[in-house]
Design an enzyme around this catalytic site. Structure first.
Site, short mmCIF file in Angstrom:
data_model
loop_
_atom_site.label_atom_id
_atom_site.label_comp_id
_atom_site.label_asym_id
_atom_site.label_seq_id
_atom_site.Cartn_x
_atom_site.Cartn_y
_atom_site.Cartn_z
N ASN A 1 6.48 4.25 10.61
CA ASN A 1 7.27 5.05 10.11
C ASN A 1 6.53 6.00 9.04
O ASN A 1 6.34 5.91 7.78
CB ASN A 1 8.59 4.67 9.45
CG ASN A 1 9.73 5.78 9.05
OD1 ASN A 1 9.55 7.00 9.03
ND2 ASN A 1 10.60 5.33 8.27
N TRP A 2 6.12 7.38 9.40
CA TRP A 2 5.40 8.09 8.52
C TRP A 2 6.24 8.70 7.43
O TRP A 2 5.80 9.59 6.49
CB TRP A 2 4.61 9.09 9.42
CG TRP A 2 3.15 8.66 10.04
CD1 TRP A 2 3.18 7.49 10.55
CD2 TRP A 2 2.08 9.51 10.08
NE1 TRP A 2 1.84 7.33 10.90
CE2 TRP A 2 1.22 8.59 10.95
CE3 TRP A 2 1.81 10.92 10.07
CZ2 TRP A 2 -0.08 9.06 11.12
CZ3 TRP A 2 0.56 11.22 10.44
CH2 TRP A 2 -0.43 10.39 10.93
N LYS A 3 7.50 8.82 7.72
CA LYS A 3 8.30 9.61 6.83
C LYS A 3 7.82 11.15 6.81
O LYS A 3 7.16 11.73 7.79
CB LYS A 3 8.46 9.07 5.30
CG LYS A 3 9.03 7.41 5.65
CD LYS A 3 9.34 6.75 4.48
CE LYS A 3 9.63 5.06 4.72
NZ LYS A 3 10.07 4.68 3.65
N HIS B 1 18.42 4.89 8.82
CA HIS B 1 17.39 4.37 7.45
C HIS B 1 18.02 4.83 6.41
O HIS B 1 18.88 5.69 6.12
CB HIS B 1 16.33 5.14 7.68
CG HIS B 1 14.89 4.81 6.83
ND1 HIS B 1 14.84 5.14 5.39
CD2 HIS B 1 13.97 4.07 7.12
CE1 HIS B 1 13.90 4.25 5.15
NE2 HIS B 1 13.09 3.78 6.08
N GLU C 1 17.21 5.91 3.72
CA GLU C 1 16.63 7.06 3.20
C GLU C 1 17.78 8.41 3.60
O GLU C 1 18.17 9.14 3.10
CB GLU C 1 15.32 7.66 3.03
CG GLU C 1 14.45 6.84 2.24
CD GLU C 1 13.02 6.40 2.77
OE1 GLU C 1 12.61 7.03 3.85
OE2 GLU C 1 12.44 5.40 2.28
N GLU D 1 16.12 -3.89 6.69
CA GLU D 1 15.22 -3.48 5.86
C GLU D 1 15.99 -3.26 4.44
O GLU D 1 16.54 -2.34 4.20
CB GLU D 1 15.01 -1.71 6.28
CG GLU D 1 14.07 -1.46 7.28
CD GLU D 1 13.11 -0.14 7.13
OE1 GLU D 1 12.00 -0.62 7.40
OE2 GLU D 1 13.61 0.81 6.73
N GLY E 1 9.11 0.51 -0.26
CA GLY E 1 8.19 0.98 -1.10
C GLY E 1 8.04 0.35 -2.35
O GLY E 1 7.24 0.87 -3.48
N SER F 1 7.93 -2.91 2.59
CA SER F 1 6.47 -3.36 1.93
C SER F 1 5.60 -3.86 2.84
O SER F 1 5.00 -5.02 2.43
CB SER F 1 6.82 -4.06 0.45
OG SER F 1 7.40 -2.97 -0.20
P1 PGA Z 1 7.60 0.67 3.15
O1 PGA Z 1 8.78 1.56 3.86
O2 PGA Z 1 6.73 0.03 4.46
O3 PGA Z 1 6.80 1.96 2.54
O4 PGA Z 1 8.36 -0.35 2.38
C1 PGA Z 1 9.38 0.69 5.09
C2 PGA Z 1 10.45 1.97 5.89
O5 PGA Z 1 11.09 2.51 4.74
O6 PGA Z 1 10.67 1.82 6.81
#
Ligand code: PGA
Length: 247
Positions: free
Chosen positions: A8-10, A97, A99, A167, A173, A210
């Site tokens: 997931n590059w966001k 997600h 976010e 998640e 993160g 993470s």
């Molecule tokens: P992360 O993000 O690996 O940077 O913790 C995972 C995600 O949000 O899908």
């Protein structure tokens, strides 16, 4: 069967990085695999598709990070429909997600509609869920996750395949990862839930938060867990290739 590795590059990357990284992954036997899925910013999907098609013999799958809840063309400024994503060979889409829930206030109804739209267009939804830190500290995570999974009842189309990604928000993160036992507990809850409600569907479970090359082997060894969703670590070709080597 190989475990699913979803990057997931966001909202990261640029044109040059896409060209370089996709070319690299397509030419590397470890990453040129059908279990490797890249969720890119939507504007880069056509470029990625073009590169993969030009190189040929590529197994890598593309994912979108979001999809419109609207099914057909219409006056929906800014939206990208599942049918449009499908035109560029997108096979997966991330929905729910944390976010998107946090910054865009997506409701259960919206998320369910997005899942409907994806399924109708032959795109596999990756539905994300997970608890906040205070919820876990209060030992209420199973209750909250069970509530989040209730969204699946709002999906109107028949579900044959679905990916459910655990998640925990506090792990995203942060460098903090739940113990294998903690992940196993949630995977068990998910399988129990779908057994009652989606017994006819093929469910794939993922863990995200993470994930790195140093913890992925252990996470992938968890019984019932079928793969990982990788954020930050997926932005570095060497690190992500290493992660894929454990699948
Ligand atoms: P992360 O993000 O690996 O940077 O913790 C995972 C995600 O949000 O899908």
């Amino acid at each position: 069967m190989k475990k699913l590795i979803v990057a997931n590059w966001k909202m990261h990357g640029n044109h040059n990085k896409i060209v370089e990284d996709i070319t690299n992954y397509a030419n590397n036997a470890i990453t040129n695999q059908a279990n490797v899925v890249l969720a890119l910013p939507v504007i880069y999907i056509p470029i990625a598709r073009q590169i993969l098609d030009k190189i040929g013999n590529t197994n890598i799958k593309l994912a979108a990070q979001d999809v419109s809840k609207f099914l057909s063309y219409g006056a929906y400024t800014g939206e990208v429909g599942a049918n449009m994503l499908k035109e560029f060979g997108v096979d997966y889409v991330i929905v729910g997600h944390s976010e998107r829930r946090m910054f865009f206030h997506e409701s259960n109804h919206t998320m369910a509609k997005k899942i409907d739209a994806a399924i109708i267009n032959g795109i596999m939804p990756i539905f994300c869920f997970g608890e906040e830190i205070w919820v876990r500290e209060k030992n209420k995570h199973l209750e909250v996750i069970n509530e989040q999974l209730q969204l699946l009842h709002l999906i109107e189309v028949p579900i044959k395949n679905l990916i459910l990604a655990y998640e925990p928000i506090w792990a995203i993160g942060s460098g903090r990862v739940p113990t294998n036992l903690e992940i196993m507990e949630v995977v068990g809850l998910v399988h129990g839930f779908v057994q009652n409600y989606l017994s006819h569907a093929k469910i794939t479970t993922l863990y995200g938060g993470s994930v790195s090359s140093s913890n992925v082997e252990s996470i992938l060894s968890i019984a019932g867990n079928n793969g990982v969703l990788v954020g930050g670590a997926s932005l570095h070709v060497d690190e992500f290739s290493k992660i894929c080597s454990f699948a």
